[in-house]
Design a protein around this motif. Structure first.
Motif, short mmCIF file in Angstrom:
data_model
loop_
_atom_site.label_atom_id
_atom_site.label_comp_id
_atom_site.label_asym_id
_atom_site.label_seq_id
_atom_site.Cartn_x
_atom_site.Cartn_y
_atom_site.Cartn_z
N ARG A 110 37.67 185.67 -49.43
CA ARG A 110 37.11 184.58 -50.23
C ARG A 110 37.93 183.30 -50.06
O ARG A 110 37.39 182.20 -49.95
N ALA A 111 39.25 183.44 -50.02
CA ALA A 111 40.11 182.27 -49.83
C ALA A 111 39.86 181.66 -48.45
O ALA A 111 39.78 180.43 -48.31
N GLU A 112 39.71 182.50 -47.43
CA GLU A 112 39.44 181.98 -46.08
C GLU A 112 38.07 181.30 -46.02
O GLU A 112 37.90 180.29 -45.35
N LEU A 113 37.10 181.86 -46.73
CA LEU A 113 35.77 181.22 -46.78
C LEU A 113 35.85 179.85 -47.44
O LEU A 113 35.23 178.89 -46.97
N ARG A 114 36.61 179.75 -48.55
CA ARG A 114 36.78 178.44 -49.21
C ARG A 114 37.40 177.45 -48.23
O ARG A 114 36.96 176.30 -48.13
N GLU A 115 38.45 177.88 -47.54
CA GLU A 115 39.11 176.99 -46.57
C GLU A 115 38.14 176.61 -45.45
O GLU A 115 38.10 175.45 -45.03
N GLY A 116 37.40 177.59 -44.96
CA GLY A 116 36.43 177.33 -43.89
C GLY A 116 35.35 176.36 -44.32
O GLY A 116 34.99 175.45 -43.57
N LEU A 117 34.84 176.53 -45.53
CA LEU A 117 33.81 175.61 -46.03
C LEU A 117 34.37 174.20 -46.17
O LEU A 117 33.67 173.21 -45.94
N ALA A 118 35.64 174.11 -46.54
CA ALA A 118 36.26 172.78 -46.71
C ALA A 118 36.42 172.07 -45.38
O ALA A 118 36.50 170.84 -45.34
N THR A 119 36.45 172.80 -44.26
CA THR A 119 36.59 172.15 -42.94
C THR A 119 35.26 171.65 -42.40
O THR A 119 35.25 170.85 -41.48
N LEU A 120 34.16 172.13 -42.96
CA LEU A 120 32.84 171.74 -42.48
C LEU A 120 32.43 170.38 -43.05
O LEU A 120 32.88 170.00 -44.13
N PRO A 121 31.54 169.68 -42.34
CA PRO A 121 30.94 168.49 -42.96
C PRO A 121 30.25 168.91 -44.26
O PRO A 121 29.69 170.01 -44.37
N ARG A 122 30.29 168.04 -45.21
CA ARG A 122 29.83 168.38 -46.56
C ARG A 122 28.38 168.86 -46.57
O ARG A 122 28.04 169.81 -47.27
N ALA A 123 27.52 168.22 -45.80
CA ALA A 123 26.10 168.60 -45.80
C ALA A 123 25.93 170.02 -45.29
O ALA A 123 25.13 170.79 -45.83
N GLN A 124 26.70 170.39 -44.26
CA GLN A 124 26.61 171.75 -43.74
C GLN A 124 27.11 172.75 -44.77
O GLN A 124 26.49 173.80 -44.99
N ALA A 125 28.23 172.45 -45.41
CA ALA A 125 28.77 173.36 -46.42
C ALA A 125 27.78 173.50 -47.58
O ALA A 125 27.58 174.61 -48.09
N ASP A 126 27.16 172.40 -47.99
CA ASP A 126 26.19 172.46 -49.09
C ASP A 126 25.02 173.38 -48.73
O ASP A 126 24.61 174.22 -49.53
N VAL A 127 24.49 173.23 -47.51
CA VAL A 127 23.35 174.04 -47.09
C VAL A 127 23.76 175.51 -47.02
O VAL A 127 23.02 176.40 -47.47
N ILE A 128 24.94 175.80 -46.49
CA ILE A 128 25.40 177.20 -46.40
C ILE A 128 25.53 177.81 -47.80
O ILE A 128 25.11 178.94 -48.02
N LEU A 129 26.12 177.06 -48.72
CA LEU A 129 26.27 177.58 -50.08
C LEU A 129 24.91 177.85 -50.71
O LEU A 129 24.69 178.90 -51.33
N LEU A 130 23.99 176.90 -50.56
CA LEU A 130 22.67 177.07 -51.17
C LEU A 130 21.90 178.23 -50.53
O LEU A 130 21.30 179.04 -51.23
N ALA A 131 21.94 178.31 -49.19
CA ALA A 131 21.16 179.33 -48.50
C ALA A 131 21.81 180.71 -48.56
O ALA A 131 21.16 181.69 -48.95
N ASP A 132 23.08 180.78 -48.20
CA ASP A 132 23.72 182.08 -48.05
C ASP A 132 24.33 182.61 -49.34
O ASP A 132 24.29 183.81 -49.60
N ALA A 133 24.90 181.75 -50.15
CA ALA A 133 25.55 182.23 -51.37
C ALA A 133 24.57 182.30 -52.55
O ALA A 133 24.63 183.22 -53.35
N LEU A 134 23.65 181.33 -52.62
CA LEU A 134 22.74 181.29 -53.78
C LEU A 134 21.33 181.75 -53.46
O LEU A 134 20.49 181.84 -54.36
N GLY A 135 21.03 182.00 -52.19
CA GLY A 135 19.74 182.56 -51.80
C GLY A 135 18.57 181.60 -51.80
O GLY A 135 17.43 182.02 -51.84
#
Length: 174
Positions: A110-135
């Motif tokens: 989970r910590a590595e995922l947080r770090e990884g998401l922080a390295t992505l452009p914000r729009a990509q991280a937002d889409v990943i969170l919405l699609a993969d984490a929140l369904g």
């Protein structure tokens, strides 16, 4: 300009092509984010196509188009503010797995995922969170964010590739 206003599609295409570089430069300067600037540029040129009949000629076309571009930049920035970035909190739920080693492994992941998401452009991280984490579906992401469905899919793909690179190869767990 007159031919474009009269409905000539070739004249309209030539008008957009001629002014697209200026619109893109302005959007990059205002937003300071390549992806947001691309979105704002597309919106400004779409506004040019749909609102061309409203152009009265009181000012230069470039002045009017500049205003359309600034308005599109404002809209993109406001959409970004309505969806503020929320950091992922540490998961404090009790693991159903009794193994302390597995619990530690998941916490580290989970910590590595947080770090990884922080390295992505914000729009990509937002889409990943919405699609993969929140369904959310890509249609739901598109409706909520205003981005095209194809853009959401592209951001998800690019974000996942970026996360894979950040996380590196994983050994399967038993």
């Amino acid at each position: 300009m007159t031919r474009a206003k009269d409905g000539d599609p070739q004249a309209l295409a030539a008008l957009c092509e001629r002014h697209a570089p200026r619109v893109e430069r302005t959007a990059r300067h205002v937003l300071r984010n390549e992806e947001d600037a691309r979105d704002a540029s597309q919106e400004a040129l779409a506004s040019l196509c749909t609102k061309l009949g409203q152009f009265r000629g009181d000012a230069a076309l470039t002045t009017w188009l500049h205003r359309l571009t600034i308005n599109a930049c404002r809209d993109v920035a406001q959409r970004r503010l309505r969806r503020p970035w929320e950091a992922l909190d540490e998961d404090s739920r009790v693991s159903p797995d009794p193994s302390p080693a597995r619990a530690a492994e998941l916490s580290e992941l989970r910590a590595e995922l947080r770090e990884g998401l922080a390295t992505l452009p914000r729009a990509q991280a937002d889409v990943i969170l919405l699609a993969d984490a929140l369904g959310y579906t890509f249609r739901e992401i598109s409706d909520a964010s205003g981005m095209p469905v194809g853009t959401a899919k592209c951001y998800a793909h690019r974000g996942r590739v970026g996360l894979r690179e950040h996380l590196g190869p994983r050994e399967p767990t038993a």
